[in-house]
Each structure stands twice: as structure tokens, then as C-alpha cells.
Write a protein that holds these residues in place. Sequence first.
Motif, PDB file in Angstrom:
ATOM      1  N   TRP A 105       0.665 -11.764  -2.018  1.00 51.11           N
ATOM      2  CA  TRP A 105       1.043 -11.781  -3.425  1.00 51.11           C
ATOM      3  C   TRP A 105      -0.155 -11.704  -4.361  1.00 51.11           C
ATOM      4  CZ3 TRP A 105       5.049 -11.052  -6.522  1.00 51.11           C
ATOM      5  CH2 TRP A 105       6.315 -10.962  -5.936  1.00 51.11           C
ATOM      6  N   ALA A 106      -1.314 -12.133  -3.909  1.00 55.63           N
ATOM      7  CA  ALA A 106      -2.517 -11.991  -4.737  1.00 55.63           C
ATOM      8  C   ALA A 106      -2.808 -10.521  -5.023  1.00 55.63           C
ATOM      9  CB  ALA A 106      -3.711 -12.644  -4.036  1.00 55.63           C
ATOM     10  N   ARG A 107      -2.466  -9.650  -4.078  1.00 57.58           N
ATOM     11  CA  ARG A 107      -2.637  -8.213  -4.277  1.00 57.58           C
ATOM     12  C   ARG A 107      -1.451  -7.592  -5.022  1.00 57.58           C
ATOM     13  NH1 ARG A 107      -4.423  -8.901   1.141  1.00 57.58           N
ATOM     14  NH2 ARG A 107      -2.370  -8.290   1.917  1.00 57.58           N
ATOM     15  N   ALA A 108      -0.266  -8.179  -4.848  1.00 54.89           N
ATOM     16  CA  ALA A 108       0.947  -7.526  -5.349  1.00 54.89           C
ATOM     17  C   ALA A 108       1.319  -7.914  -6.771  1.00 54.89           C
ATOM     18  CB  ALA A 108       2.122  -7.856  -4.417  1.00 54.89           C
ATOM     19  N   ILE A 109       0.805  -9.035  -7.278  1.00 54.06           N
ATOM     20  CA  ILE A 109       1.251  -9.513  -8.583  1.00 54.06           C
ATOM     21  C   ILE A 109       0.950  -8.493  -9.683  1.00 54.06           C
ATOM     22  CG2 ILE A 109      -0.898 -10.762  -9.014  1.00 54.06           C
ATOM     23  CD1 ILE A 109       2.676 -11.814 -10.040  1.00 54.06           C
TER      24      ILE A 109
ATOM     25  N   ARG B  26      16.094  -6.714 -16.501  1.00 50.86           N
ATOM     26  CA  ARG B  26      15.680  -7.211 -15.180  1.00 50.86           C
ATOM     27  C   ARG B  26      15.822  -6.123 -14.132  1.00 50.86           C
ATOM     28  NH1 ARG B  26      18.752  -8.915 -10.881  1.00 50.86           N
ATOM     29  NH2 ARG B  26      17.729 -10.356  -9.405  1.00 50.86           N
ATOM     30  N   GLU B  27      16.983  -5.445 -14.122  1.00 48.09           N
ATOM     31  CA  GLU B  27      17.214  -4.414 -13.120  1.00 48.09           C
ATOM     32  C   GLU B  27      16.219  -3.259 -13.269  1.00 48.09           C
ATOM     33  OE1 GLU B  27      20.818  -1.576 -11.377  1.00 48.09           O
ATOM     34  OE2 GLU B  27      21.118  -2.768 -13.194  1.00 48.09           O
ATOM     35  N   GLU B  28      15.968  -2.836 -14.495  1.00 46.40           N
ATOM     36  CA  GLU B  28      15.051  -1.728 -14.727  1.00 46.40           C
ATOM     37  C   GLU B  28      13.624  -2.090 -14.326  1.00 46.40           C
ATOM     38  OE1 GLU B  28      15.636  -0.926 -18.828  1.00 46.40           O
ATOM     39  OE2 GLU B  28      17.589   0.064 -18.556  1.00 46.40           O
ATOM     40  N   THR B  29      13.211  -3.322 -14.640  1.00 42.61           N
ATOM     41  CA  THR B  29      11.852  -3.762 -14.315  1.00 42.61           C
ATOM     42  C   THR B  29      11.650  -3.856 -12.812  1.00 42.61           C
ATOM     43  OG1 THR B  29      11.703  -4.997 -16.393  1.00 42.61           O
ATOM     44  CG2 THR B  29      10.157  -5.595 -14.653  1.00 42.61           C
ATOM     45  N   ARG B  30      12.628  -4.402 -12.123  1.00 49.63           N
ATOM     46  CA  ARG B  30      12.518  -4.536 -10.671  1.00 49.63           C
ATOM     47  C   ARG B  30      12.549  -3.159  -9.989  1.00 49.63           C
ATOM     48  NH1 ARG B  30      13.217  -9.083  -8.033  1.00 49.63           N
ATOM     49  NH2 ARG B  30      14.489  -8.099  -6.419  1.00 49.63           N
ATOM     50  N   ASN B  31      13.377  -2.250 -10.480  1.00 46.71           N
ATOM     51  CA  ASN B  31      13.414  -0.903  -9.904  1.00 46.71           C
ATOM     52  C   ASN B  31      12.101  -0.165 -10.128  1.00 46.71           C
ATOM     53  OD1 ASN B  31      16.025  -1.216  -8.947  1.00 46.71           O
ATOM     54  ND2 ASN B  31      16.985  -0.244 -10.728  1.00 46.71           N
ATOM     55  N   ALA B  32      11.480  -0.408 -11.280  1.00 42.83           N
ATOM     56  CA  ALA B  32      10.210   0.254 -11.577  1.00 42.83           C
ATOM     57  C   ALA B  32       9.119  -0.173 -10.605  1.00 42.83           C
ATOM     58  CB  ALA B  32       9.790  -0.039 -13.019  1.00 42.83           C
ATOM     59  N   ALA B  33       9.187  -1.427 -10.144  1.00 42.54           N
ATOM     60  CA  ALA B  33       8.172  -1.911  -9.199  1.00 42.54           C
ATOM     61  C   ALA B  33       8.210  -1.114  -7.899  1.00 42.54           C
ATOM     62  CB  ALA B  33       8.388  -3.396  -8.922  1.00 42.54           C
ATOM     63  N   TRP B  34       9.392  -0.682  -7.481  1.00 37.52           N
ATOM     64  CA  TRP B  34       9.510   0.066  -6.229  1.00 37.52           C
ATOM     65  C   TRP B  34       8.907   1.457  -6.325  1.00 37.52           C
ATOM     66  CZ3 TRP B  34      10.618  -1.842  -1.634  1.00 37.52           C
ATOM     67  CH2 TRP B  34      11.274  -3.080  -1.571  1.00 37.52           C
ATOM     68  N   ARG B  35       8.699   1.939  -7.537  1.00 37.87           N
ATOM     69  CA  ARG B  35       8.086   3.264  -7.707  1.00 37.87           C
ATOM     70  C   ARG B  35       6.565   3.191  -7.727  1.00 37.87           C
ATOM     71  NH1 ARG B  35      12.666   3.675 -11.220  1.00 37.87           N
ATOM     72  NH2 ARG B  35      11.422   3.143 -13.061  1.00 37.87           N
TER      73      ARG B  35
ATOM     74  N   TYR C 144       5.493  -6.981   4.309  1.00 38.12           N
ATOM     75  CA  TYR C 144       4.721  -8.016   4.991  1.00 38.12           C
ATOM     76  C   TYR C 144       5.179  -9.433   4.657  1.00 38.12           C
ATOM     77  CZ  TYR C 144       1.373  -4.606   6.740  1.00 38.12           C
ATOM     78  OH  TYR C 144       0.787  -3.565   7.408  1.00 38.12           O
ATOM     79  N   THR C 145       5.878  -9.632   3.540  1.00 36.29           N
ATOM     80  CA  THR C 145       6.271 -10.996   3.168  1.00 36.29           C
ATOM     81  C   THR C 145       7.690 -11.363   3.590  1.00 36.29           C
ATOM     82  OG1 THR C 145       6.883 -10.204   0.943  1.00 36.29           O
ATOM     83  CG2 THR C 145       4.674 -11.150   1.231  1.00 36.29           C
ATOM     84  N   VAL C 146       8.573 -10.386   3.701  1.00 33.27           N
ATOM     85  CA  VAL C 146       9.955 -10.700   4.091  1.00 33.27           C
ATOM     86  C   VAL C 146      10.016 -11.433   5.441  1.00 33.27           C
ATOM     87  CG1 VAL C 146      12.121  -9.646   4.875  1.00 33.27           C
ATOM     88  CG2 VAL C 146      11.123  -8.969   2.691  1.00 33.27           C
ATOM     89  N   PRO C 147       9.231 -11.063   6.460  1.00 31.87           N
ATOM     90  CA  PRO C 147       9.314 -11.796   7.728  1.00 31.87           C
ATOM     91  C   PRO C 147       8.855 -13.247   7.640  1.00 31.87           C
ATOM     92  CG  PRO C 147       8.309  -9.629   8.058  1.00 31.87           C
ATOM     93  CD  PRO C 147       8.371  -9.854   6.585  1.00 31.87           C
TER      94      PRO C 147
ATOM     95  N   ARG D  47       3.087   2.501  -5.907  1.00 36.34           N
ATOM     96  CA  ARG D  47       2.547   2.522  -4.559  1.00 36.34           C
ATOM     97  C   ARG D  47       1.899   1.172  -4.236  1.00 36.34           C
ATOM     98  NH1 ARG D  47      -1.777   6.993  -2.228  1.00 36.34           N
ATOM     99  NH2 ARG D  47      -1.727   6.294  -0.043  1.00 36.34           N
ATOM    100  N   GLY D  48       2.329   0.562  -3.159  1.00 32.60           N
ATOM    101  CA  GLY D  48       1.792  -0.726  -2.736  1.00 32.60           C
ATOM    102  C   GLY D  48       2.794  -1.859  -2.814  1.00 32.60           C
ATOM    103  N   TRP D  49       3.788  -1.721  -3.704  1.00 37.54           N
ATOM    104  CA  TRP D  49       4.795  -2.779  -3.821  1.00 37.54           C
ATOM    105  C   TRP D  49       5.645  -2.879  -2.555  1.00 37.54           C
ATOM    106  CZ3 TRP D  49       5.939  -7.091  -5.994  1.00 37.54           C
ATOM    107  CH2 TRP D  49       7.239  -7.581  -5.952  1.00 37.54           C
ATOM    108  N   ASP D  50       6.033  -1.733  -2.001  1.00 42.56           N
ATOM    109  CA  ASP D  50       6.842  -1.742  -0.782  1.00 42.56           C
ATOM    110  C   ASP D  50       6.089  -2.395   0.364  1.00 42.56           C
ATOM    111  OD1 ASP D  50       5.002   0.319  -0.726  1.00 42.56           O
ATOM    112  OD2 ASP D  50       6.279   1.676   0.419  1.00 42.56           O
ATOM    113  N   GLU D  51       4.780  -2.239   0.386  1.00 46.37           N
ATOM    114  CA  GLU D  51       3.977  -2.847   1.440  1.00 46.37           C
ATOM    115  C   GLU D  51       4.006  -4.368   1.338  1.00 46.37           C
ATOM    116  OE1 GLU D  51      -0.714  -2.916   2.810  1.00 46.37           O
ATOM    117  OE2 GLU D  51       0.106  -1.132   1.839  1.00 46.37           O
TER     118      GLU D  51
END
Length: 305
Positions: A225-229, A264-273, A283-286, A275-279
Motif C-alpha cells: 500500500w505504500a506504493r499503491a496509495i 465513489r464508483e467513478e473514482t474506484r473504476n478510474a483506479a483500475w485504469r 498481491y494484497t488480496v491473498p 498501471r500498477g493498481w491491479d498489481e
Amino acid sequence: LPQGQSLFFFGFPFVEAGKGSQAKWSVSPGEDSEYRLLPEGTEITNKALRKRVCFYSKDNESSWFRSLFVHKVDPRKDAHSTLLSKKETSNLYKIQFHNVKPECLDAYNSLTEAVLPKLHLDEDYPCSLVGNWNTWYGEQDQAVHLWRFSGGYPALMDCMNKLKSNKEYLEFRKERSQMLLSRRNQMLLEFSFWNEPQPRAGPNIYELRTYKLKPGTMIEWGNNWARAIKYRQENQEAVGGFFSQIGELYVVHHLWAYKDLQSREETRNAAWRKRGWDENVYYTVPLVRHMESRIMIPLKISPLQ
């Protein structure tokens, strides 16, 4: 091992047993980098192989066989609270969850709004309100309060001792107790890489996302999360990030602000576009055992509006 039977271990073939089930065995590398299990006492003429032979015995704690099952880790020199929390501040946070009788929620809110701001404004108490909410979506008829204690645990104890002799507060607790079904709290520290919660104007809705992690994974969570924030700060939606110190452990709370549910929905969807957010998600879901989302509406007294 019965006489004459072959042993296969983790897909590697071993030589036939020669001494029955009571034998001790030695392990040596065979042809093509295979490892073969040999009866103890077998003569090995190759000097290079002889150096690599190890023996298995149930009494040998450091045996090669045992090492297959025991995961060795380097000892940590610091607690994860030391490694992940902010060094420049000594803030301690308390989050409270109050489950209110449905018929008492309005009275509870009115009582809370009359008493808690006095503690917030009194300079003799080293505590301040960060936010106060009712849960809109999630656990119903619930109030959530977030406090900051400037000065850490000494400030917390100072505040608690003073409240014991505060007659108005004691009366408030007594009256409030008649309105509650249950309550619980946690002591929290803030992640070093998150924003420190600051008052903000409204109107906003707030999302409290709670993650219960597998024990031992807090450092890995923090590193990711230090990289993803950075992917979640363009719209100023990141309010604060905390992890538990007392109460249920290995719990993380992320607090977000949005104008409304569509935002909220628009902001969260934008994060998926980005590069790096999906990574980060990969790594954190598990690391997560359980997760929960609350959508909350601020009370009138909340510094976070």
C-alpha cells in the motif's frame, strides 16, 4: 518401510529399502541431481558424495528431513507497529462502534452532539474528535466515532483519569448505556504513508473499509500500500489509514471520502485504469481473511463533513 519396497518422496525416486522399518537412513544425491535414500552404514566411495550425505533420525532436530517441513525465517528486530507507523508524531487513535437500539438512534445522536464537542474543545483533555458518523449501508443503527490522542498512551491515560471525575460525562455514559445494544472499540496507529486525517467541508459520504489480515502479513500489506496509495489520491478521496494495536489484532481500516455513491464508483473504476493498481490488488488480496465496507453519513459535530 517394508523390505523390498521402493520409497517415493515429493516425486523423487529412492532406492529400495534394505533394513526394514526400524532402519535409520542417510540421504545422498543420486544421478541426474536426484536424491536417494540409503540405509545408514552404506559405504559411499565417492568423496564428493560422502561430504553431501546427511542422516535422518527422529531424534535429530536439525536433520535434512525435518528441514523440509520447518520454514526458517530471519528474526525481526522491530514490531510492525514501529516499522509502519509515523515517526514524526505520537498520535494514538481510538475507534468506537456503538450498536444502538433502533428506536433510540435519534436520541443517541442528540445526546452525543450535546456532550462530545465539549471534550473536543476543552484544552485540558488531550483528545480530539476526528470524525463521527452513522452507518448508512452496512451494519444498521450503528454509530462510529474516531478519536485522536495527541501524545500516545500517556495522553490516553491522562484523559481516562480525568473523565472518571467528570460528572457530566459520567451522567452522559449512564444515559447513553440505556440506548445501546452493544459497543466495542480498538486502539489504532496510523500508517506512515497515509494522509493524517484533517477536517474537511462537506457534504461528503465516507467509506470505512475494514480488512482482517492473516497474522504475520501486516508488513507485506504496508509495503504494497505504500506504493499503491498514490493511485488513490488524485481526487482527495484518501482520508486516513490505520491498523489495530489493542482489540482485535491484524485489522486495517481505510477511510475514504466521496461526494456521493456515483462519485465513489467513478473514482474506484478510474483506479483500475492506472498501471500498477491491479498489481497492488493482486498481491494484497491473498493476505485478507475477511473484509467489510461501511458507507457512513457524518453527524453534525463531525470535523469530517
